[in-house]
Design an enzyme around this catalytic site. Sequence first.
Site, PDB file in Angstrom:
ATOM      1  CB  CYS A 117      -0.957   0.070   1.177  1.00  0.00           C
ATOM      2  SG  CYS A 117      -2.321  -1.056   1.032  1.00  0.00           S
ATOM      3  NE  ARG A 177       5.791   1.693  -0.436  1.00  0.00           N
ATOM      4  CZ  ARG A 177       5.891   1.472   0.870  1.00  0.00           C
ATOM      5  NH1 ARG A 177       4.874   1.016   1.541  1.00  0.00           N
ATOM      6  NH2 ARG A 177       7.008   1.701   1.496  1.00  0.00           N
ATOM      7  CD1 TRP A 229      -0.755  -6.706  -2.745  1.00  0.00           C
ATOM      8  CD2 TRP A 229      -0.995  -6.976  -0.541  1.00  0.00           C
ATOM      9  NE1 TRP A 229      -0.603  -8.039  -2.463  1.00  0.00           N
ATOM     10  CE2 TRP A 229      -0.740  -8.241  -1.130  1.00  0.00           C
ATOM     11  CE3 TRP A 229      -1.191  -6.919   0.839  1.00  0.00           C
ATOM     12  CZ2 TRP A 229      -0.665  -9.423  -0.390  1.00  0.00           C
ATOM     13  CZ3 TRP A 229      -1.119  -8.092   1.575  1.00  0.00           C
ATOM     14  CH2 TRP A 229      -0.845  -9.320   0.959  1.00  0.00           C
ATOM     15  CG  ASN A 231       1.518   0.607   4.347  1.00  0.00           C
ATOM     16  OD1 ASN A 231       2.696   0.863   4.405  1.00  0.00           O
ATOM     17  ND2 ASN A 231       1.092  -0.622   4.182  1.00  0.00           N
ATOM     18  N   GLY A 232      -1.100  -0.832   6.287  1.00  0.00           N
ATOM     19  CA  GLY A 232      -0.944  -1.653   7.483  1.00  0.00           C
ATOM     20  C   GLY A 232      -2.225  -2.381   7.824  1.00  0.00           C
ATOM     21  CD  GLU A 277      15.168 -16.040  -6.188  1.00  0.00           C
ATOM     22  OE1 GLU A 277      14.516 -16.302  -5.165  1.00  0.00           O
ATOM     23  OE2 GLU A 277      15.031 -14.964  -6.810  1.00  0.00           O
ATOM     24  CE  LYS A 295      12.107 -13.850  -8.528  1.00  0.00           C
ATOM     25  NZ  LYS A 295      12.882 -13.581  -7.385  1.00  0.00           N
ATOM     26  CD  GLU A 353       8.371 -13.922  -6.647  1.00  0.00           C
ATOM     27  OE1 GLU A 353       9.404 -14.007  -7.331  1.00  0.00           O
ATOM     28  OE2 GLU A 353       8.271 -13.150  -5.686  1.00  0.00           O
ATOM     29  CG  HIS A 401      14.255 -39.140   1.001  1.00  0.00           C
ATOM     30  ND1 HIS A 401      14.412 -40.242   1.801  1.00  0.00           N
ATOM     31  CD2 HIS A 401      15.498 -38.802   0.588  1.00  0.00           C
ATOM     32  CE1 HIS A 401      15.702 -40.547   1.893  1.00  0.00           C
ATOM     33  NE2 HIS A 401      16.383 -39.681   1.154  1.00  0.00           N
ATOM     34  CE  LYS A 408      11.208  -4.721  -5.601  1.00  0.00           C
ATOM     35  NZ  LYS A 408      11.401  -6.140  -5.900  1.00  0.00           N
TER      36      LYS A 408
END
Length: 606
Positions: free
Chosen positions: A2, A27, A74, A98-99, A478, A482, A485, A501, A601
């Site tokens: 946000c 954001r 967001w 924001n929060g 990673e 990626k 995402e 396993h 982000k």
Amino acid sequence: MCGIVGVLSNHEASPILVEALKRLEYRGYDSAGIATVNAGVLDRRRAVGKLVNLSDLLVHEPLPGKAGIGHTRWATHGAPSVTNAHPHQAGPVAVVHNGIIENFRELREELASHGIQFVTETDTETVALLAQHYMQNGTRPQEAAFKALDRLRGAFALAFLFSGHDDLIVAARRGSPLAIGHGDGEMYVGSDAIALAPLTNQISYLEEGDRAVVTRHSLEIWDADGTPVTRVKKTIEVDGARIDKAGHKHFMAKEIAEQPGVIARALGHYLSEDGQITLPGPGIDFTAVDRLTMVACGTAYYACLTAKYWFEQIARMPVEVDVASEFRYREPPVPTRTAALFVSQSGETADTLAALRYCTGKADQILSVINAPESSIARESDAVLPIHAGVEVGVASTKAFTCQLTVLFILALKAAQDRGEITTNRRADLVACLRGLPNIISTALGGNAEMQQTALRLSEARDVLFLGRGLMYPIALEGALKLKEISYIHAEAYAAGELKHGPIALIDKQVPVVVMAPRDALFEKTLSNMQEVMAREGRVILVSDAKGIREFGEGAYATLEMPQIDDLLTPILYAIPAQLLAYHTAVAKGTDVDQPRNLAKSVTVE
Ligand code: HGA
């Protein structure tokens, strides 16, 4: 997450707010909205989805006024809808937030008992309604906002705007960052200084618990105890890079391509001409600690996992690595002579910051590896190690990851040196290899066309597995992250030895298996795992060097050749194919690469 902005301008506020929101859209992009006061009247415009929808709306329904607040959302509480979009208005009060207001249910019940009705599903509306409620008996806006703030639990950055007051914004920070910008007879509020960069480079950062009353010609701040305070006005470096793709199709492509340059810049900050390691500020003396605890989230967590191998192998130092959201609530014991190291691109990651605060006073040293030097994590650390990656806009982190790795490797080298675990020659070799890294990465980036071809195959898959051993295990993780995402393909990574396993049950000819395997000491072990995959008709995409591909490439579905590099530095190099495969797969699928669904982000909420 946000983005918040506020302006008390001498010009029309709407275009200024929209321009600042553009720089905050990383954001969140669930919705966007602005509110202004014009001739005393408070009004707002809001639109679901990206900022461009709000811009379009403003063309048809302009919003005049020189004072305003804005928000890019967001969503945490309530679906992305116009009703739930900020600013939230209750009578004479508009609020952007924001929060998360953790006690919003309790406050809602209390307000409902006064007959107050709610129109949104958000936690934020409670703040506007509380302030309105307190204003009803004639309380001034500033006091009403402060009374509302007194009632809130949770994390927030908030900005309030009031009808009848076109020279007033009340702002508050608890848990989420907020910056105040000083203009020439104008004032601004922003979630970060970069949002305000085109407006001013004169910034005062609010501290934790601060409340501010902002007018065009004044700024009054009270700290968490209610004591009037001043916060220094800093001149910050203005970075215009945020909204410039420099000819690339996406910010992510630009940021991938920037890696040789930014890694070279990071190296320039940490290595002197004669190859000595130069840490900024107080640095750290690794003879004063016996162990390291590293804490982070997401991609930064994988950077820490990689660094664990480095610290253990070259510095013979015991390292714990943990996900911040687990670490902070597990409340683990922190033995004496422990250094705690926190890694975060934004330096505002809520869980990582909370983990840092948990360690404060318990660990001997609090270190941080961050990209934003003015961030909360940086400000609460004993020693800060900036990664110098420059502004990263793509939600999927790329250049920040490789710069984090570069700085962590240098730190591991410093630990090895301090602890007498490395010979001068080996150290000199590794420094020389580090210096060659930007060139080698440029070479790897030259293989873009092959990556694109292979990505076409990946783009048809429903599931993809990534395998790696040793230093390649975190890079496999990673790579899978990626891909998930930005292409929305289900991808999982396993330590290659773990395959039998359980995950081997997933293998069939529909499942591509990306194997990250330079020709290092573990290559033959990984090779056996590749054979196991191929024996079950799994399609191996082997990422290796010329030697590895010569020895094994034959039966693979595809091979991607990487240049040769010292084994220890392979993670930084092999991050490149991990990024490019994900990028090209996403492009082939036509997803929104820079702003993937559901993500944002700078994760400033838990
Ligand atoms: N809780 C608010 C704000 C969300 C937020 O800050 N996200 O990062 C909402 O859901 O609108």
